[in-house]
Write an enzyme that holds these catalytic residues in place. Structure first.
Site, PDB file in Angstrom:
ATOM      1  N   GLU A   1       0.820  -1.226   0.000  1.00 22.99           N
ATOM      2  CA  GLU A   1       0.000   0.000   0.000  1.00 22.99           C
ATOM      3  C   GLU A   1       0.853   1.275   0.000  1.00 22.99           C
ATOM      4  OE1 GLU A   1      -2.899  -0.339   3.180  1.00 22.99           O
ATOM      5  OE2 GLU A   1      -4.194  -1.560   1.914  1.00 22.99           O
TER       6      GLU A   1
ATOM      7  N   GLU B   1      -6.405  -7.964  -1.044  1.00 20.78           N
ATOM      8  CA  GLU B   1      -6.956  -8.131   0.311  1.00 20.78           C
ATOM      9  C   GLU B   1      -8.446  -7.836   0.219  1.00 20.78           C
ATOM     10  OE1 GLU B   1      -4.934  -5.597   3.142  1.00 20.78           O
ATOM     11  OE2 GLU B   1      -2.960  -6.126   2.366  1.00 20.78           O
TER      12      GLU B   1
HETATM   13  C1  GAL Z   1      -4.523  -3.022   4.832  1.00 20.63           C
HETATM   14  C2  GAL Z   1      -3.077  -3.465   4.904  1.00 20.63           C
HETATM   15  C3  GAL Z   1      -2.956  -4.749   5.682  1.00 20.63           C
HETATM   16  C4  GAL Z   1      -3.697  -4.656   6.967  1.00 20.63           C
HETATM   17  C5  GAL Z   1      -5.144  -4.286   6.711  1.00 20.63           C
HETATM   18  C6  GAL Z   1      -5.939  -4.151   7.976  1.00 20.63           C
HETATM   19  O1  GAL Z   1      -4.645  -1.710   4.475  1.00 20.63           O
HETATM   20  O2  GAL Z   1      -2.505  -3.650   3.642  1.00 20.63           O
HETATM   21  O3  GAL Z   1      -1.591  -5.004   5.948  1.00 20.63           O
HETATM   22  O4  GAL Z   1      -3.078  -3.709   7.763  1.00 20.63           O
HETATM   23  O5  GAL Z   1      -5.184  -3.066   6.037  1.00 20.63           O
HETATM   24  O6  GAL Z   1      -5.613  -3.033   8.729  1.00 20.63           O
END
Ligand code: GAL
Ligand code: ZN
Length: 656
Positions: A142, A298
């Site tokens: 990110e 994700e």
């Molecule tokens: C995303 C990040 C993950 C995890 C998730 C939950 O933005 O890429 O590593 O932190 O949020 O907070």
């Protein structure tokens, strides 16, 4: 089409790995992303690499047929690196340096950070290039624009300006530094937009150049990793997990180095609850970065939250979000994360499994989705969304509106969303593309307030309209040039002839409203901004019916060549856009999806003339949706006659 999961073997006892891998396989999981936060375990002390644990984890997963995407671990530099080079910590706009204990605690312009990033990337790439378990790479995690205010960034920003402007005279002229006696006689005098001494109201041209520089700093940091990966692991793909409607880095530039883009989708994350259209827009924005299908790296798989928690996804919602991603162009949906962590900041950011590691309802829901996806993979593989409407997107415009929001409601994503939501309600699929895209394939192009308008872009849009396209131009277009200084031509500047209007006056309405009527008597409510338009060849579509400019034109349409250019001098609520866009769609010969109920999305993927329709009920009530007679039912409830009854969070798929 695949499903995957984000996995952190380093968080669990090794004896659990085979149990996890087996459960993953049984759920249909064929990909994992891992290692992106594990630098301290991959290189516990300087130069002492230990990849043995990761090798073993990959082997355990691969034995179950699971392939891996490895993250370069540079979002979390280890403590030993910071101890040795404390200048790696970034500084905020108040020049306060971040310390250890979180992530992203690094300045991407720092030379030591870059050197160690290159070293770990190269060592990993060489080690894993030939490993059959490794399919590809995710750069960092990110990325954000490197909005750092350290001395290294200040020095590099000055070098960047010298390169761009050549001389201080040229820079002074370009920025208008005569205002408040800010002319620079030496490069070292130029500040970053530090807030501590000057507040937030620096010269807007300086601020915009700093935002460009901060974005380019991130792009060039990633570029170094990409070059190393390409040289050492040429058979493995490279992607990055973007953040949807994030905006501090220019994703078009960041995406150029990648094979495809990915993004992280938390539709009910605790900060966006109650905004059901955000993922819909974000999927289109992300697909537009490279104009092709993408991955969800994700996907929300449970309750989110760090210190406080979101509501849980309602049963059926995870499946719905997964189909929504596929419908809008995802080829893989990967869930974050496999199992909720027992320790650390994200203890309550839940994974598919709870802390107890027992497969329960979310596991079953995802397994069910993966079975559905597998049953339709042969149908859907190789298909992608193709749309006849485009909204133009620009990170530079976005920054300019952040620097000077002008009136409530003019921020970039607010503007884009008003159009995108209305097109969604009409069931019309939309691409979100850069100004450089080939516009000839679109029947309708929407230009949100294109605040900084270059002549060449105005010419490109003119050629598009003359060749038969329909263009919607929004208020605040053509106010400035690319230096972020105001233009002298009557508004909307270089696009005024094409729009056939001149802005005679304006009123930054913000939350205030103003009645507007259409020629057929329909009354609507305008807000955010009001341009008083003088038609110069254009016909008046809507006029103010009181308020700021009674009787004057608010929305116009101008025929030019084979096409037409609409000018929206004001904005408004949902009814405002629904009403006006239905006329614009008619002008573009685009059929809306008639009878589509609120909260139901209709999306299409196509391949070689075959079209698949996805109906997604994002709402919590049953909805009746008209379906084309002769549509072949593939998934979800069958139509009764020409209507399908979609339960709350239900999905139906047809080939049409
Ligand atoms: C995303 C990040 C993950 C995890 C998730 C939950 O933005 O890429 O590593 O932190 O949020 O907070
Ligand atoms: Zn810095």
């Amino acid at each position: 089409m695949n499903i995957g999961v984000d996995y952190y073997p380093e968080h669990w006892d090794e004896s659990r790995w085979p149990v996890d891998a087996k459960l993953m396989r049984e759920a249909g999981i064929t990909f994992v992303r891992l290692a992106e936060f594990s630098w301290c375990k991959l290189e516990p002390t300087e130069g002492n690499y230990d990849f043995s644990w990761l090798d073993r984890a990959l082997a355990v997963l691969h034995k179950e047929g699971i392939k891996s995407v490895l993250g370069t671990p540079t979002a979390t530099p280890p403590a030993w690196l910071h101890e040795r080079y404390p200048e790696i910590y970034p500084a905020d706009a108040k020049k306060y340096r971040l310390g250890f204990g979180t992530r992203l605690q690094r300045c991407l312009n720092n030379e030591d950070m870059r050197r160690y990033s290159r070293l770990i990337t190269e060592t990993m790439a060489k080690h894993y290039a030939k490993n059959p378990a490794v399919a590809g790479w995710q750069t960092d995690n990110e990325f954000e624009g490197n909005l750092c205010y350290c001395e290294t960034c200040a020095a590099k920003f000055r070098e960047w300006l010298r390169e761009k402007y050549g001389s201080l005279e040229a820079l002074n002229e370009a920025w208008g530094t005569i205002f408040w006696s800010q002319e620079y006689s030496g490069w070292s005098q130029i500040p970053l937009p530090w807030e501590v001494k000057c507040g937030k109201s620096h010269n807007p041209s300086l601020q915009l150049d700093y935002r460009r520089f901060a974005s380019e700093s991130t792009v060039s940091f990633q570029h170094e990793q990409v070059e190393i990966l390409r040289a050492n692991a040429p058979e493995q793909f490279i992607t990055h997990n973007m953040m949807g409607l994030h905006d501090s880095v220019d994703y078009f530039e960041l995406g150029k180095d990648l094979d495809f883009v990915s993004w992280d989708n938390y539709p009910a994350g605790f900060w966006i609850q109650g905004e059901p259209t955000r993922s819909d827009l974000a999927h289109d924005v992300i697909r537009g970065i490279k104009g092709r299908n993408f991955w969800v790296m994700e996907e929300q798989s449970g309750i989110t939250g760090w210190e406080t928690m979101s509501r849980r996804p309602v049963p059926g919602q995870i499946r719905l979000w997964s189909w929504q991603a596929i419908a809008q162009g995802a080829d893989l949906v990967q869930y974050f994360r496999w199992r909720s962590c027992l320790f650390g900041t994200e203890q309550y950011w839940h994974g598919i499994l709870n802390h107890d590691g027992v497969p329960r309802r979310r596991y079953r829901e995802i397994k069910g989705f993966s079975e559905e996806l597998a049953s339709l993979s042969a149908e859907l593989d190789g298909s992608s969304p193709e749309n006849s409407v485009a909204i133009l997107n620009s990170y530079e415009q976005n920054w300019a509106f952040q620097i000077q929001p002008q009136a409530k409601g003019l921020l970039w994503w607010d503007q884009v969303r008003r159009y995108h939501d209305a097109l969604g309600r009409a069931g019309v699929g939309t691409d979100v593309v850069p100004m450089g895209a080939d516009l000839s394939k679109y029947r309708l192009v929407i230009l949100p307030g294109w605040y900084l308008l270059r002549e060449r872009d105005a010419e490109k849009l003119g050629a598009y309209v003359k060749a038969g396209g329909v263009l919607v131009v929004s208020a605040r277009t053509g106010v400035k040039n690319e230096l972020n200084t105001c233009r002298t031509e009557p508004l909307p500047g270089p696009i005024a002839d094409l729009a056939g209007v001149e802005v005679d006056d304006y009123d930054p309405l913000g939350d205030a409203t103003c009645p507007v009527t259409l020629a057929d008597g329909t009354s609507l409510s305008a807000s955010v901004w009001a341009d008083a338009l003088v038609p110069k060849g254009a016909e008046t579509v809507a006029s103010y019916a009181g308020g700021c400019f009674p009787g004057e034109a608010a929305v116009t349409r101008n025929e030019t060549g084979k096409g037409s250019c609409w000018y929206f001098g004001t904005a408004g609520d949902a009814a405002f856009y629904d009403s006006l866009l239905s006329r614009v769609l008619e002008d573009s010969s685009i059929e809306p999806y008639r009878g589509l109920p609120p909260n139901v999305a209709a999306k299409y993927r196509v391949r070689n003339g075959a079209t698949w329709l996805f109906l997604l009920n994002l709402g919590s009530a049953e909805a009746s949706v008209p379906v084309h007679k002769g549509a072949k039912h593939l998934l979800g409830p069958e139509a009764e006659g020409d209507t399908v009854r979609l339960p709350a969070y239900g999905v139906a798929i047809y080939r049409i």
